[in-house]
Scaffold this motif. Structure first.
Motif, PDB file in Angstrom:
ATOM      1  N   THR A  91       0.829  -1.203   0.000  1.00 29.53           N
ATOM      2  CA  THR A  91       0.000   0.000   0.000  1.00 29.53           C
ATOM      3  C   THR A  91       0.861   1.249   0.000  1.00 29.53           C
ATOM      4  O   THR A  91       1.734   1.416   0.857  1.00 29.53           O
ATOM      5  N   GLN A 114      -2.746   6.032  -6.202  1.00 22.92           N
ATOM      6  CA  GLN A 114      -2.858   5.313  -4.925  1.00 22.92           C
ATOM      7  C   GLN A 114      -3.144   3.838  -5.157  1.00 22.92           C
ATOM      8  O   GLN A 114      -4.045   3.480  -5.928  1.00 22.92           O
ATOM      9  N   THR A 116      -4.019   0.583  -2.717  1.00 20.78           N
ATOM     10  CA  THR A 116      -4.357   0.160  -1.370  1.00 20.78           C
ATOM     11  C   THR A 116      -4.667  -1.324  -1.383  1.00 20.78           C
ATOM     12  O   THR A 116      -5.524  -1.769  -2.154  1.00 20.78           O
TER      13      THR A 116
END
Length: 119
Positions: A91, A114, A116
């Motif tokens: 992450t 991003q 995650t």
């Protein structure tokens, strides 16, 4: 100048896969090395993988055997990061990087995407 735009980030469960893409524009003919870096909250930005114009690759030990970097040399405009067997510790915000010019003098970064990984 080189502009880099990442895409492909998101939320995935541990063990899953994601593929990141980075599109380069501008003076792409001058790009020698393209790569991916990542930065988790509270951590420094770290190398994930790089690939040269000739196709030589380099990986961080933490991603070897799980991640694969590739690039479109025909147009020198795309670099990809296939991420398999993702772990929560993967992450981070992933950044595309390009080194360009004689002696790799010029250093360009994308805005980041991003990733995650949930446990």
């Amino acid at each position: 100048q080189v502009q880099l735009v990442e895409s492909g980030g998101g939320l995935v469960q541990a063990g899953g896969s994601l593929k990141l893409s980075c599109a380069a524009s501008g003076s792409t003919f001058s790009i020698n090395v393209m790569g991916w870096y990542r930065q988790a909250p509270g951590n420094q930005r770290e190398l994930v993988a790089t690939i040269t114009r000739g196709g030589s690759t380099n990986y961080a030990d933490s991603v070897k055997g799980r991640f694969t970097i590739s690039r479109d040399n025909a147009k020198n405009t795309m670099v990809y990061l296939q991420m398999n067997s993702l772990k929560p510790e993967d992450t981070a915000v992933y950044y595309c990087n390009a080194l360009a010019g004689l002696g790799n003098t010029y250093d360009f970064w994308g805005q980041g995407t991003q990733v995650t990984v949930s446990s």
